[in-house]
Design a protein around this motif. Structure first.
Motif, PDB file in Angstrom:
ATOM      1  N   ILE A  97      -8.099 -10.007  -2.516  1.00 67.91           N
ATOM      2  CA  ILE A  97      -8.123 -10.928  -1.374  1.00 67.91           C
ATOM      3  C   ILE A  97      -8.165 -10.127  -0.078  1.00 67.91           C
ATOM      4  CG2 ILE A  97      -6.923 -12.806  -2.538  1.00 67.91           C
ATOM      5  CD1 ILE A  97      -4.391 -11.933  -0.914  1.00 67.91           C
TER       6      ILE A  97
ATOM      7  N   THR B 293       0.428  -1.902   4.473  1.00 71.24           N
ATOM      8  CA  THR B 293      -0.131  -3.236   4.230  1.00 71.24           C
ATOM      9  C   THR B 293       0.466  -3.821   2.964  1.00 71.24           C
ATOM     10  OG1 THR B 293      -2.183  -2.528   5.240  1.00 71.24           O
ATOM     11  CG2 THR B 293      -2.302  -4.494   3.863  1.00 71.24           C
TER      12      THR B 293
ATOM     13  N   TYR C  10      -5.569  -7.040  -7.447  1.00 74.28           N
ATOM     14  CA  TYR C  10      -4.585  -7.334  -8.491  1.00 74.28           C
ATOM     15  C   TYR C  10      -3.875  -6.061  -8.962  1.00 74.28           C
ATOM     16  CZ  TYR C  10      -2.713  -8.990 -12.944  1.00 74.28           C
ATOM     17  OH  TYR C  10      -1.877  -9.291 -13.986  1.00 74.28           O
TER      18      TYR C  10
ATOM     19  N   ALA D 165      -7.382 -10.777   4.180  1.00 71.49           N
ATOM     20  CA  ALA D 165      -6.903 -11.710   5.208  1.00 71.49           C
ATOM     21  C   ALA D 165      -6.576 -10.931   6.469  1.00 71.49           C
ATOM     22  CB  ALA D 165      -5.667 -12.461   4.721  1.00 71.49           C
ATOM     23  N   GLY D 166      -6.805 -11.572   7.591  1.00 77.60           N
ATOM     24  CA  GLY D 166      -6.522 -10.882   8.842  1.00 77.60           C
ATOM     25  C   GLY D 166      -6.709 -11.770  10.045  1.00 77.60           C
TER      26      GLY D 166
ATOM     27  N   ALA E  99      -6.878  -6.431   9.710  1.00 75.36           N
ATOM     28  CA  ALA E  99      -6.736  -7.169   8.455  1.00 75.36           C
ATOM     29  C   ALA E  99      -6.327  -6.234   7.329  1.00 75.36           C
ATOM     30  CB  ALA E  99      -8.058  -7.849   8.116  1.00 75.36           C
ATOM     31  N   GLY E 100      -6.023  -6.843   6.225  1.00 78.19           N
ATOM     32  CA  GLY E 100      -5.660  -6.062   5.050  1.00 78.19           C
ATOM     33  C   GLY E 100      -6.379  -6.590   3.829  1.00 78.19           C
ATOM     34  N   VAL E 101      -6.531  -5.720   2.871  1.00 77.91           N
ATOM     35  CA  VAL E 101      -7.188  -6.098   1.626  1.00 77.91           C
ATOM     36  C   VAL E 101      -6.290  -5.662   0.472  1.00 77.91           C
ATOM     37  CG1 VAL E 101      -8.543  -3.962   1.557  1.00 77.91           C
ATOM     38  CG2 VAL E 101      -9.366  -5.952   0.357  1.00 77.91           C
ATOM     39  N   SER E 102      -6.237  -6.459  -0.559  1.00 80.29           N
ATOM     40  CA  SER E 102      -5.371  -6.113  -1.684  1.00 80.29           C
ATOM     41  C   SER E 102      -5.980  -6.636  -2.973  1.00 80.29           C
ATOM     42  CB  SER E 102      -3.985  -6.748  -1.482  1.00 80.29           C
ATOM     43  OG  SER E 102      -3.133  -6.387  -2.544  1.00 80.29           O
TER      44      SER E 102
ATOM     45  N   ILE F  94      -1.675 -11.727   3.677  1.00 75.70           N
ATOM     46  CA  ILE F  94      -1.588 -10.294   3.943  1.00 75.70           C
ATOM     47  C   ILE F  94      -0.756 -10.074   5.200  1.00 75.70           C
ATOM     48  CG2 ILE F  94      -2.922  -8.245   4.621  1.00 75.70           C
ATOM     49  CD1 ILE F  94      -3.757  -8.767   1.883  1.00 75.70           C
TER      50      ILE F  94
ATOM     51  N   THR G 226       0.052  -6.720   7.626  1.00 72.94           N
ATOM     52  CA  THR G 226      -0.278  -5.310   7.788  1.00 72.94           C
ATOM     53  C   THR G 226       0.236  -4.776   9.116  1.00 72.94           C
ATOM     54  OG1 THR G 226      -2.066  -3.672   7.716  1.00 72.94           O
ATOM     55  CG2 THR G 226      -2.588  -5.765   8.729  1.00 72.94           C
TER      56      THR G 226
ATOM     57  N   GLY H  99     -15.747 -15.718   2.243  1.00 75.27           N
ATOM     58  CA  GLY H  99     -14.537 -16.232   2.860  1.00 75.27           C
ATOM     59  C   GLY H  99     -14.799 -17.155   4.021  1.00 75.27           C
TER      60      GLY H  99
ATOM     61  N   THR I 235      -4.566  -1.595  -2.192  1.00 69.43           N
ATOM     62  CA  THR I 235      -4.172  -2.285  -0.972  1.00 69.43           C
ATOM     63  C   THR I 235      -4.322  -1.368   0.231  1.00 69.43           C
ATOM     64  OG1 THR I 235      -2.560  -3.562  -2.240  1.00 69.43           O
ATOM     65  CG2 THR I 235      -2.260  -3.532   0.134  1.00 69.43           C
TER      66      THR I 235
ATOM     67  N   PHE J 234      -7.466 -24.173   6.267  1.00 66.82           N
ATOM     68  CA  PHE J 234      -8.479 -23.380   5.573  1.00 66.82           C
ATOM     69  C   PHE J 234      -8.592 -23.985   4.172  1.00 66.82           C
ATOM     70  CE2 PHE J 234      -9.390 -19.740   2.684  1.00 66.82           C
ATOM     71  CZ  PHE J 234     -10.704 -19.555   3.070  1.00 66.82           C
TER      72      PHE J 234
ATOM     73  N   THR K  93      -8.971 -15.027   9.344  1.00 63.92           N
ATOM     74  CA  THR K  93     -10.029 -14.932   8.344  1.00 63.92           C
ATOM     75  C   THR K  93      -9.426 -14.684   6.962  1.00 63.92           C
ATOM     76  OG1 THR K  93     -11.995 -13.701   7.668  1.00 63.92           O
ATOM     77  CG2 THR K  93     -10.392 -12.488   8.958  1.00 63.92           C
ATOM     78  N   PHE K  94      -9.960 -15.377   5.994  1.00 67.37           N
ATOM     79  CA  PHE K  94      -9.496 -15.257   4.608  1.00 67.37           C
ATOM     80  C   PHE K  94     -10.716 -15.111   3.703  1.00 67.37           C
ATOM     81  CE2 PHE K  94      -6.439 -17.776   6.915  1.00 67.37           C
ATOM     82  CZ  PHE K  94      -5.221 -17.236   6.543  1.00 67.37           C
TER      83      PHE K  94
ATOM     84  N   SER L 121       0.836  -1.206   0.000  1.00 64.21           N
ATOM     85  CA  SER L 121       0.000   0.000   0.000  1.00 64.21           C
ATOM     86  C   SER L 121       0.870   1.255   0.000  1.00 64.21           C
ATOM     87  CB  SER L 121      -0.900   0.014   1.234  1.00 64.21           C
ATOM     88  OG  SER L 121      -0.121   0.084   2.411  1.00 64.21           O
TER      89      SER L 121
ATOM     90  N   ALA M 122      -1.475 -12.955   8.169  1.00 65.20           N
ATOM     91  CA  ALA M 122      -2.340 -14.118   7.934  1.00 65.20           C
ATOM     92  C   ALA M 122      -1.968 -14.712   6.595  1.00 65.20           C
ATOM     93  CB  ALA M 122      -3.809 -13.707   7.959  1.00 65.20           C
TER      94      ALA M 122
END
Lengths: 177, 132
Positions: free
Chosen positions: B90, A169, B116, B92-93, B111-114, A148, A150, B67, B120, A92, B78-79, A41, A136
């Protein structure tokens, strides 16, 4: 005396190879390496891949990542380091998972040319943030993982209370061995 | 870091750890659960419905996806994957479920999100979980 950049890179690569060989020669493995690529990020939306390196035992680990770009008008470099206590909650879907809880810091430095002229000066600035970090990862195929990492940089307390953080992140894809 | 920042962080940590106990509402719900959470500036961070360890809905950064959750006592990983900003992404956190009451509990998630194309960002969420 200024050390040439090429020499530093050469020494770092040599050192990395030496560490990998040493670790692999030990009968009972006590350390794991992670190497991968990141989307950070911190590059402000630019999809530049970064480098991700991790060194860990079965219960704790450290990671280091860097990304950046350089063109005629500007440059940007970001460095991030995190330290985690590691947990393995289970499966998972078909792959195992890895969770890290810890702390981290990141530092960035950027510069922007004052104007479009060739000989114009460059204004630099940098910043540092420290805060809690989480990881994670999902191992979708053997040692290959995606996930990820962060770090939420602590700033003003009232902003943090409103869940606003200076986050750094990164999505990571790599291999653990 | 300033002294008052450290004190606030320690108080939050102690409150979270002391209120953590027992089984989670999410896992004991027979029908399903709903999780609504706030994020930056107390804006809507997430709205998900699910059953036990499966969830679908709006994730932070407005990722629309589905997820799963992997339990680790009251902590969980969590994914998720889905669509974010007309791109695939995606999420995840790590989260913590705490303070069970009636059919609810609280969930705190970092958590983070990203995506393609590198949309992010990292998020801290706190929200209420209803499970029936």
């Amino acid at each position: 005396m200024q050390i040439p950049k090429k020499s530093i890179i050469f020494y770092l690569i040599t050192l990395s190879i030496a560490i990998i060989i040493t670790i692999n020669m030990i009968d009972s493995s006590f350390a794991y390496f992670k190497i991968g690529s990141t989307l950070s990020s911190s590059t402000r939306g630019r999809a530049h891949p970064g480098l991700y390196l991790g060194l860990e035992t079965s219960s704790a680990g450290i990671s280091f990542s860097t990304a950046g770009y350089n063109n005629t008008l500007q440059y940007f470099s970001v460095y991030q380091a995190n330290a985690f206590a590691l947990f393995y909650p289970g499966q998972f879907l078909w792959g195992k998972t890895e969770v890290g809880l810890g702390v981290g810091f990141f530092y960035y430095k950027m510069g922007l040319k004052d104007n479009m002229e060739i000989n114009s000066g460059m204004t630099d600035r940098g910043n540092l943030a420290v805060g809690p970090a989480v990881r994670a990862f999902w191992f979708f195929l053997g040692g290959f993982f995606v996930g990820i990492e962060t770090m939420l940089g602590i700033r003003e307390p009232y902003l943090n209370a409103l869940l606003c953080f200076q986050d750094s992140t990164q999505a990571v894809a790599g291999i653990s061995f | 870091m300033k002294k008052n920042q450290i004190i606030i962080l320690l108080i939050l940590l102690i409150l979270l750890i002391n209120s953590t106990y027992g089984a989670t509402t999410r896992n004991t719900g027979k029908v399903g659960h709903t999780y609504i959470a706030v994020s930056e500036g107390l804006s809507l961070g997430s709205l998900r419905i699910g059953r036990k360890n499966f969830e679908v809905g709006i994730y932070p950064g407005y990722l629309f996806g589905a997820g799963g959750i992997v339990n680790m006592n009251n902590f969980y990983a969590t994914f998720a994957a889905g669509i974010i900003n007309s791109d695939v992404g995606i999420y995840a956190g790590v989260g913590l479920e705490f303070y069970n009451f009636w059919i609810c509990n609280f969930r705190f998630e970092v958590a983070g999100v990203s995506s393609y194309h590198n949309y992010t960002s990292g998020h801290a969420l706190i929200g209420l979980n209803f499970g029936i």
